[in-house]
Design an enzyme around this catalytic site. Structure first.
Site, PDB file in Angstrom:
ATOM      1  N   TYR A  14      20.072  24.935   0.214  1.00 38.86           N
ATOM      2  CA  TYR A  14      21.442  25.658  -0.054  1.00 38.86           C
ATOM      3  C   TYR A  14      21.425  26.855   0.973  1.00 38.86           C
ATOM      4  O   TYR A  14      20.554  27.499   1.307  1.00 38.86           O
ATOM      5  CB  TYR A  14      21.097  26.365  -1.311  1.00 38.86           C
ATOM      6  N   GLU A  57      28.544  27.252 -16.915  1.00 42.03           N
ATOM      7  CA  GLU A  57      29.472  27.962 -17.751  1.00 42.03           C
ATOM      8  C   GLU A  57      30.868  27.372 -17.713  1.00 42.03           C
ATOM      9  O   GLU A  57      31.547  27.637 -18.861  1.00 42.03           O
ATOM     10  CB  GLU A  57      29.459  29.327 -17.229  1.00 42.03           C
ATOM     11  N   TYR A 102      41.900  17.615 -13.799  1.00 42.75           N
ATOM     12  CA  TYR A 102      41.300  18.937 -13.803  1.00 42.75           C
ATOM     13  C   TYR A 102      40.246  19.084 -14.867  1.00 42.75           C
ATOM     14  O   TYR A 102      40.857  19.016 -16.066  1.00 42.75           O
ATOM     15  CB  TYR A 102      42.581  19.699 -13.872  1.00 42.75           C
TER      16      TYR A 102
END
Lengths: 591, 655
Positions: free
Chosen positions: A511, A239, A168
């Site tokens: 996209y 981020e 993770y």
């Protein structure tokens, strides 16, 4: 340069609660203090202080939502405020494993919140379920290794006790990659790499840096910036997403035109597998030593091991940055311009082309202008483009640009690109529009949570496609989404839009966004998945790839075989069988 | 095999069809000139502005596809590319339409006059028009009218003009170009011209397909062509031609458009203008070459009554939904799409199946007039040699029986229910008085005994062309009836084998979708069980007491064809011991048949139809009973023939 002590945690028997988990939403995107909401006056507002848009009023958003989705401020579909601990299955622990783990001193936890936090990515169905307070199979234990050696110990123990490991990183997956397989009966341990977040060294002679793989994008850039460097790798999720995650999914960054994608940036990778550690013996910039073993690692999506350390190229920070934008009379012209820019290999750091729907959407997200003067200027601009130049507001589209480098060269480059744009009817539309375009990239993910408060669900997905098919794929996929929604009884026509986000010599990355109002539908998530499935079928039928950078995960696994052929599948399987014969890394992705 | 439940949902009786409006009514009550000069503002595909023909030409010339083929041809032949380019330009000039509104207005005016004098009414389903209008705005549209008359394409454009729809561009055969003035007029009303055969000409094919695709992809205008390739001289639907259908489906398959909508249009004439012309042609009396003067000579037709026309615009068929789950479009991902390539086997079979579906859709919506039923009955009676004819009231009673039967089979029958049956029958007979004779209350075909065989055959073939309009309604039950007749037992498997053999043999003759034997068998069983003719159990097929009449009728319906194929077969066995060129075949078989007819060994003059002869030869070729040597010689493979056709012999024996 060794680490930054403020971000380090001591090894303890308690979970070293990572800073991110505490400041992030448990059932939505991003920081807890940041979200869109409609204030008491009924105006949309973006809370918090983190972004440029934070604290601002967005006057046009409400009307746009009502007009686009037929939403109504009275009809809300709010999320369950907090996690009900009883909804979480008690952990299935492998006692022997836990015992030995304790003796290694690596921190771990089986707290329900910790486990739920690491049981999902950000697919629509995952977030939708959390908002309803529904929790499926979650990891039974979370461990926080602090360094490469910790990972080695954990993997050894997992092999010894037959425990399933799921690496993770930042948890920003959108391919169901973090979902625990339903059929998994062993104890599942989530290996959270967030504590492995140090820059271990910077080599200024070779312009490389060596990092631990758990470092998150924004921290990596910030820390490198302090030394005057950057990697230039900026995926939209930077981020929160981690270096290890980028390697494991073959990530792509916004500025790849200058810096390259992850496969171009990586010089050396260390990965811990059940068979031991895999890495190359040197840092030669290119090798002819059989198939590149990095390519088994990149895109392995956590099925082979845990990426622990990475050496990456770095660059001096750019001297100068300049945003820009161009308005085109229609999408066709815009694509033709991007194609020409790619042909001349003069793409700026980033160049993106939004279609008309997305252009309008961007407009709806304009914050309230404070001065009369700006609003007057805006009006003038609009008049010039639509009336004077005769652009149809329902056809025009806009490209956003980002130039980087030496000031002189940037200006020269800028002129070159604008000259090409002019040949395709493009008009320069200012820096502000460009900058806002990129800022929205980070903000847009928050908007889905707002939509979900008002019965709107949506998702984005991507593909890569040869140039000659870009227009066709955009048109057909958008039309397919609209048709599928209609056939499935969606009352209001869905929002179906696309943008071209990357250019290559031989093609582009496209996209898509789609969202619709699900009020009145009995099983919106299921329907949503069917539409998404149909859209992917359409992409493949139009010559698009299964994924440009999101990866396959479990969401797109069904198409893997036709994507890489039977033999290709066999090759990948045989690697998996050798590296991980007992399926310790059993997240079930990819194959 | 046949479960009635599965079929209950698509009971032909429950087919929903639109109502018709007569468009001539308004023409009779208002000025034709004003109509021809009316404001014409069709709704366009996604608001695309129509494209001038010169602009269209340059788009085609500049396409990647043509660019590629020109380079290729130049490389292969060593010619300069400029030179090849010029040839392309010339082909395009020969081909291209030059649609002009003024010409359309001229036609609108003159056709109004002509139509009013020829026809009682022209009836159109306006709901179909509305569906078409919607389709034109949303997708590129292909119009596929049935083709029974020269009139068809003028009529189509006339209708679209009347309803303010975008005028179609129409693929027309080069033979029209022979009529100098008329050819140009047609061109200006939207026709573009294709050479009849250009098999090996790569350049021609490229120009042609690119021209059609450019019009279609950009949605400038609906593209219209005839799936059957040519006018059907027999009023049976012809086996569809795939070339143009391939071309119009290609942009969808390659992702260049989201979808293409195909609209089958069924045009039925109560009386066909070319009625006896066709019969003569089929009998080998040479057809006059299309010429302007010929057209003027034909104006005597203007003084006659041709009844009414029904035009049914079918449900638009989305090519996307046809292809769903059938075609893997990814197969086009690995080669640039502008490089021409032969369609793969699966594409070919997809297009072929679609073509059959579309022809069947045309058949389904074909309006049948009572006369069609009368013609079927009268032909059967003539064949069994009723010299003195049938009493009018008996004929009426039989027609009513057949009306009910055909409705149960799903026929789109336009039987005026406000009239008494005898009125219906007599008005039908009077419209076709050239073909029937009523004498002392008895009705029969207008065959004079002193007349020559060929003149009699003209009447019979004309009549048969009306009966043929109803063939598609009875075809499957008739195949089953004949199969029961031929099978040696009531065993279901036996009957099925026999059905399957007949169906296979006749698949050049009728529209029988490839690979649908089981479905057709089930459908036939369903219909015959539903109407009380048969009982079908797990193992057996049993004829009900009251089913014999229906069965006899159905068997007789197919009998002329069966006999015809048998005669051709006998000819090949007996006479054609030597190899035979294709050119010699028709005259030789014609002689053979006349001999048999005169000797009374053959009852059906309609076997003289060259259409049947060609179809049967093609069938024998396909079945391997006959083989082609060097492309144009027919060699009789006797052992094969003997071995392959035992069932047919059995059929003959039972007859």
């Amino acid at each position: 340069m060794y680490g930054c002590s403020n971000l380090m945690y001591c090894i303890s028997e308690h979970a070293p609660h990572s800073s991110l988990q505490e400041i992030m939403k448990w059932n939505g995107w991003g920081y807890s203090d940041t979200k869109f909401l409609f204030n008491k006056k009924g105006q949309a507002e973006f809370t918090g202080k983190r972004y440029k848009l934070s604290g601002m009023i967005i006057p046009a958003l409400k009307e746009w939502m009502e007009g686009t989705f037929g939403t109504n401020m009275q009809h809300k579909s709010l999320a369950t405020p907090a996690l009900t601990r009883t909804a979480v299955q008690p952990p299935t622990l492998n006692e022997a494993f836990v015992e030995e783990l304790k003796s290694t001193g690596v921190p771990f936890s089986h707290d329900a919140e910790d486990r739920v936090f690491r049981a999902h990515g950000h697919c629509l169905h995952e977030i939708f379920a959390l908002r309803e307070g529904k929790v499926g199979r979650v990891p039974d234990l979370v461990v926080w290794p602090n360094c490469h050696n910790d990972v080695v110990k954990i993997v050894e123990l997992a092999c010894k006790h037959n425990v399933c490991l799921i690496p993770y990183g930042g948890g920003t997956s959108v391919s169901s990659a973090l979902e625990c397989p339903q059929e998994e009966t062993r104890s599942i341990v989530s290996v959270d790499t967030s504590q492995m977040n140090r820059i271990l060294w910077i080599d200024e002679k070779n312009l490389t840096a060596h990092m631990e793989a758990g470092i998150v994008g924004q921290d990596l850039e910030r820390l490198l910036n302090e030394s005057g460097y950057c990697t230039g790798h900026e995926p939209d999720s930077m981020e929160f997403s981690s270096l290890g995650g980028w390697v494991a999914t073959r990530a792509s960054g916004m500025k790849k035109n200058i810096y390259g994608n992850i496969e171009d940036l990586v010089i050396h990778v260390k990965m811990v597998t059940p068979q031991g550690v895999v890495e190359k013996s040197c840092q030669g910039p290119r090798m002819s030593t059989g198939p590149d073993i990095h390519h088994f690692i990149m895109g392995s999506e956590g099925t082979l091991g845990v990426v622990t350390e990475v050496t990456m190229k770095i660059r001096p920070m750019p001297e100068y940055q300049k945003y820009g934008s161009v308005v085109f009379p229609n999408f066709e012209q815009g694509v033709a311009c991007l194609r020409e820019v790619a042909r001349q290999r003069c793409a700026p750091a980033s160049i993106r082309l939004m279609d008309n729907e997305q252009f309008k959407f961007g407009h709806a997200l304009k914050p309230q202008v404070s001065s009369m003067f700006t609003s007057f200027l805006e009006g003038l601009k609009k008049f010039y483009i639509t009336k004077f130049k005769g652009f149809d507001p329902d056809c025009l589209c806009v490209a956003t640009l980002l130039f980087e480098g030496n000031r002189e060269k940037v200006l020269q480059h800028e002129k070159q690109v604008y000259d090409i744009a002019a040949k395709f009817g493009g008009l320069a539309a200012g820096e502000d529009n460009g900058q806002r375009g990129y800022m929205l990239t980070f903000v847009i993910a928050y908007l889905r949570d707002l939509g979900m408060d008002y019965y709107v669900i949506g998702e984005s997905f991507e593909t890569s496609v040869p140039w000659d098919r870009v227009l066709d794929i955009c048109r057909n996929v958008k039309a397919r989404i609209i048709r599928e929604c209609k056939d499935k009884g969606v009352q209001f026509q869905p929002f179906s839009t696309c943008r071209v986000t990357q250019t290559y010599d031989a093609g582009a990355c496209v996209y898509f966004y789609f969202a619709f109002n699900y009020r009145g539908l009995s099983d919106p998530v299921h329907m949503f998945e069917e539409v998404e499935h149909a859209a992917r079928e359409e992409i493949l039928a139009n010559g698009g790839s299964l994924s440009h950078h999101h990866g396959v995960g479990k969401l797109r696994k069904a198409w893997m075989r036709e994507t890489v052929s039977d033999v290709g599948m066999g090759m990948l399987k045989s690697v998996k069988d050798y590296v991980d014969p007992n399926n310790i890394f059993g997240n079930g992705n990819l194959l | 095999m046949a479960s009635s439940n599965a079929y209950a949902q698509r009971d032909p009786m429950l087919k929903k069809r639109d109502d018709f409006e007569d468009i001539l009514e308004e023409r009779r009550n208002s000025s034709d000139l004003r109509y021809a000069l009316k404001c014409y503002t069709p709704a366009l595909y996604k608001g695309v502005a129509p494209c001038k023909s010169s602009m269209l030409k340059s788009m085609v010339l500049q396409s990647d596809q043509l660019h590629y083929v020109i380079q290729q041809v130049s490389k292969e032949t060593g010619r300069q590319t400029d030179n090849v380019q010029e040839e392309v330009s010339a082909i395009l000039d020969e081909m291209a339409h030059s649609l002009q509104l003024s010409t359309v207005r001229f036609f609108a005016f003159t056709l109004s006059k002509i139509f009013k004098s020829l026809f009682k009414s022209i009836r159109v389903n306006e709901e179909g028009i509305q569906r078409l209008q919607q389709a034109i705005q949303d997708h590129p549209v292909v119009l596929l009218p049935s083709h029974r008359s020269y009139m068809d394409f003028l009529l189509m454009s006339y209708l679209l003009y009347t309803y303010d729809l975008t005028l179609p561009v129409i693929a027309a055969g080069m033979d029209f170009m022979g009529m100098k003035f008329v050819g140009e007029m047609f061109r200006m009303s939207g026709a573009f011209f294709i050479r009849r055969s250009f098999g090996g000409n790569k350049l021609y094919w490229a120009v042609f397909s690119e021209y059609v695709k450019t019009m279609l992809k950009n949605g400038f205008a609906p593209v219209e062509f005839f799936l059957e390739g040519t006018r059907s001289r027999t009023s049976k639907s012809l086996i569809p031609k795939l070339g143009l259908l391939n071309i119009v489906m290609d942009p969808f398959l390659k992702g260049e458009v989201f979808d293409v909508h195909v609209v089958p249009v069924s045009i039925s004439y109560e009386r066909i203008l070319e009625e006896t012309l066709y019969a003569r042609e089929l009998l080998g009396i040479p057809k006059p070459k299309e010429s302007t003067s010929g057209l003027f000579k034909a104006r005597k037709v203007l003084s006659e009554d041709y009844g009414s026309i029904h035009v049914y615009f079918g449900q638009p068929v989305s090519v996307r939904s046809l292809a769903e789950g059938r075609v893997n479009r990814c197969q086009f991902n690995l080669v640039p799409r502008h490089i021409p390539g032969r369609p793969d086997e699966d594409i070919h079979s997809f297009v072929n199946d679609s073509a059959y579906k579309l022809v069947r859709a045309q058949e389904d919506n074909m309006v049948l007039k009572p006369w069609v039923l009368l013609a079927s009955l009268l032909l059967q009676k003539q064949a069994v040699g009723q010299e003195q004819g049938t009493a009018l009231d008996e004929l009426t009673a039989q027609a009513v029986w057949l009306r009910d039967l055909s409705r149960q089979y799903g026929a789109f029958l336009h039987w005026p229910d406000q009239m008494t049956p005898s009125e219906v029958v007599s008005s039908s007979l009077s419209l076709h008085r050239g073909l029937v004779r009523t004498c002392e209350g008895k009705v029969q075909l207008a065959l004079e005994h002193e007349e020559k065989l060929l003149s009699q055959a003209v009447i019979v073939l004309s009549c048969a062309s009306y009966r043929n309009q109803a063939l598609h309604v009875f075809l499957r039950p008739a195949l089953l009836a004949s199969a029961i007749h031929a099978a040696s037992s009531n065993q279901k498997q036996e009957v099925f084998n026999s059905f399957s053999f007949l169906r296979n043999m006749f698949s050049n003759e009728f529209i029988l979708c490839p690979g649908a034997t089981v479905q057709d068998f089930e459908e036939a069983c369903y219909l015959l069980v539903k109407t009380g003719t048969l009982q079908v159990t797990q193992k057996e097929v049993l004829v009900n007491e009251r089913g014999h009449r229906t069965l006899a009728f159905l068997v007789s319906m197919l009998d002329p064809f069966l006999q015809g194929y048998q005669v051709v077969c006998r000819f090949l066995c007996e006479e054609a011991t030597e190899t035979l060129t294709e050119k010699q075949f028709i005259p030789a078989i014609r002689k053979f048949i006349i001999k048999h007819l005169l000797a009374g060994r053959l009852r059906y003059a309609e076997v003289l139809s060259s259409d049947l002869q060609k179809n049967s030869l093609a069938a024998f070729l396909r079945l391997g009973a006959v083989e082609k040597i060097k492309g144009y010689q027919i060699s009789n493979v006797s052992p094969c023939l003997g071995g392959k056709l035992p069932t047919q012999k059995a059929v003959v024996a039972r007859l």
